[in-house]
Scaffold this motif. Sequence first.
Motif, short mmCIF file in Angstrom:
data_model
loop_
_atom_site.label_atom_id
_atom_site.label_comp_id
_atom_site.label_asym_id
_atom_site.label_seq_id
_atom_site.Cartn_x
_atom_site.Cartn_y
_atom_site.Cartn_z
N VAL A 1 24.22 27.06 37.46
CA VAL A 1 24.94 25.95 36.83
C VAL A 1 26.35 26.43 36.52
N ILE A 2 27.32 25.75 37.06
CA ILE A 2 28.71 26.16 36.85
C ILE A 2 29.20 25.66 35.50
N LEU A 3 29.76 26.57 34.74
CA LEU A 3 30.32 26.23 33.43
C LEU A 3 31.80 26.59 33.44
N PRO A 4 32.69 25.61 33.54
CA PRO A 4 34.12 25.94 33.41
C PRO A 4 34.34 26.49 32.00
N GLN B 1 20.17 28.65 30.07
CA GLN B 1 19.27 29.80 30.07
C GLN B 1 17.86 29.39 29.67
N LEU B 2 17.75 28.49 28.74
CA LEU B 2 16.44 28.00 28.30
C LEU B 2 15.70 27.35 29.48
N ALA B 3 16.44 26.71 30.35
CA ALA B 3 15.83 26.07 31.52
C ALA B 3 15.55 27.08 32.64
N GLY B 4 15.90 28.36 32.41
CA GLY B 4 15.69 29.37 33.45
C GLY B 4 16.82 29.44 34.45
N GLY B 5 17.89 28.71 34.16
CA GLY B 5 19.03 28.69 35.08
C GLY B 5 20.00 29.84 34.83
N ILE B 6 20.95 29.99 35.72
CA ILE B 6 21.93 31.07 35.61
C ILE B 6 23.31 30.44 35.41
N PRO B 7 23.94 30.68 34.23
CA PRO B 7 25.29 30.14 34.04
C PRO B 7 26.28 30.89 34.93
N ILE B 8 27.09 30.13 35.63
CA ILE B 8 28.14 30.73 36.46
C ILE B 8 29.47 30.31 35.81
N PHE B 9 30.15 31.28 35.22
CA PHE B 9 31.38 30.97 34.49
C PHE B 9 32.57 30.93 35.44
N VAL B 10 33.27 29.82 35.41
CA VAL B 10 34.50 29.71 36.21
C VAL B 10 35.63 29.37 35.23
N PRO B 11 36.57 30.30 35.04
CA PRO B 11 37.62 30.04 34.06
C PRO B 11 38.45 28.80 34.39
N LEU B 12 38.83 28.10 33.34
CA LEU B 12 39.79 27.01 33.47
C LEU B 12 41.15 27.63 33.79
N THR B 13 42.11 26.80 34.19
CA THR B 13 43.45 27.32 34.44
C THR B 13 44.11 27.70 33.11
N THR C 1 27.32 27.68 45.60
CA THR C 1 26.42 28.34 46.56
C THR C 1 25.25 27.38 46.83
N PRO C 2 24.36 27.75 47.76
CA PRO C 2 23.20 26.86 47.98
C PRO C 2 22.34 26.72 46.73
N LYS C 3 22.50 27.62 45.76
CA LYS C 3 21.69 27.53 44.55
C LYS C 3 22.33 26.69 43.45
N THR C 4 23.56 26.23 43.68
CA THR C 4 24.24 25.45 42.65
C THR C 4 23.52 24.12 42.45
N ARG C 5 23.12 23.85 41.20
CA ARG C 5 22.43 22.59 40.91
C ARG C 5 23.28 21.65 40.09
N ALA C 6 24.19 22.23 39.29
CA ALA C 6 24.92 21.35 38.37
C ALA C 6 26.20 22.02 37.91
N ILE C 7 27.07 21.19 37.37
CA ILE C 7 28.24 21.68 36.63
C ILE C 7 28.27 20.86 35.34
N MET C 8 28.63 21.51 34.24
CA MET C 8 28.67 20.79 32.96
C MET C 8 30.13 20.61 32.55
N LEU C 9 30.50 19.36 32.39
CA LEU C 9 31.90 19.02 32.17
C LEU C 9 32.06 18.35 30.81
N CYS C 10 32.72 19.06 29.92
CA CYS C 10 32.94 18.53 28.58
C CYS C 10 34.34 17.91 28.56
N ASN C 11 34.42 16.60 28.40
CA ASN C 11 35.70 15.90 28.55
C ASN C 11 35.81 14.75 27.57
N PRO C 12 36.67 14.83 26.56
CA PRO C 12 37.56 15.92 26.16
C PRO C 12 36.76 17.18 25.79
N GLY C 13 37.46 18.29 25.89
CA GLY C 13 36.76 19.57 25.82
C GLY C 13 36.61 20.16 24.42
#
Length: 397
Positions: free
Chosen positions: A126-129, A141-153, A168-180
């Motif tokens: 799961v990609i987390l900006p 993590q509770l769901a057994g997923g792996i957070p993938i941190f991608v820094p914001l600009t 990657t082929p394993k990417t299932r989601a990205i969580m977007l907090c807007n406004p952050g």
Amino acid sequence: MDVTATSRQSFRASHRVRNISNSATKEMAIIAARIGGCVSLGQGVPSFVTPPHIIEAVRTVLVEDPSSGKYSLQTGMPALRNRIARYLLDEKRITVDPDSEICVTVGGMEALLATVLTVVDEGDEVILPTPTYASYIEQVQLAGGIPIFVPLTENWGLDLEAIRGAVTPKTRAIMLCNPGNPTGTVFSDEETIALCKLAVSHDFVVITDEAYDYIVYEGGMPFSPLSVEEFRRNVISIYSLSKKYALTGWRVGWVAAAQGWMAQIMKVHDATAICAPTPSQFAALAALDGDQSCVAEMREKLLARKKRCCARLDKLNRYFSYVAPKGAFYVMAKYLFSDADSHEIAIRLLEEAKVITIPGGAFGEGGEGHLRISFGGELEVIDEAFDRIEQWLEKTI
Ligand SMILES: Cc1ncc(COP(=O)(O)O)c(C=O)c1O
């Protein structure tokens, strides 16, 4: 009898749970309570109290309708779901079926967790900006997923190239907090649309957290991609009434998604909560139906607090830099006076200046080197906290 072995056995919590940590917000609050006399720039709650018309509506219904204290339908009271559907259409151009595409939840938090548990399998990415809302990390993590941190600009925008590179082929989601939360950023429509297109082409889900959608200081609410037909399969949207109507303790929010998703999310919601608290659903209905001037007033006050907070930071520009928040009520202040990690700096500020801030490192890699400052408190609180920080800087740096 080997008592140690027995007790170790009885407290053997699951890996999933042992792997997640307590939130830094909670840690700071506990330490502050021990120290005493602290002033807070840490709180994720504005100082406002629930508007009287909402309390009155709930009081009346509790007295006059005995069923108002009972469970509602799992997805929430039909009248509330209908009202939410109308709200989504009027305010965000989102068309959803109130019977099958809305579920009222125990705050946005339950909506987020039910969604993450529905979407993410063991080992999924799961990609987390970052900086990201800290609870996403725990939920993934509770769901057994792996957070993938991608820094914001640098200006806290979405780095679409970096996100593309992280898929990657394993990417299932990205969580977007807007406004952050914690950055106060508001992503542009273009950024959100480009991200959703990427999600469609790689078939992952964009979980949009719109808890602060009404607190924007320039322009209207941010774009909600669930309003676009071609994104409906790939977007699940979370809403909260907590901050908008000063209802944090009532615990009411909702999730909106296409029926195919909702049929699954509902199972988690039912297993977790059965339904959102019924009196709180009446509060939500009164909030959405009632006079909206309370929202405008709160936003005006938050704008004044934002200005004060930024002015105080500007005065300390030898010590802090920051990107002015466009929404929510947080600012990430980058400290320029030390190379120490943010946890150490936040603890020093707490113990030596008696000011609560949240270490930026708690929000993922991109937050290190920063302190999250909330301007949800009264102007006097903001001033007192900055007075103390100024004195501390003069004395120690
Ligand atoms: C970004 C974000 N999402 C969700 C929530 C949860 O809100 P709720 O009170 O509706 O559970 C919060 C609360 O602070 C938040 O900051």
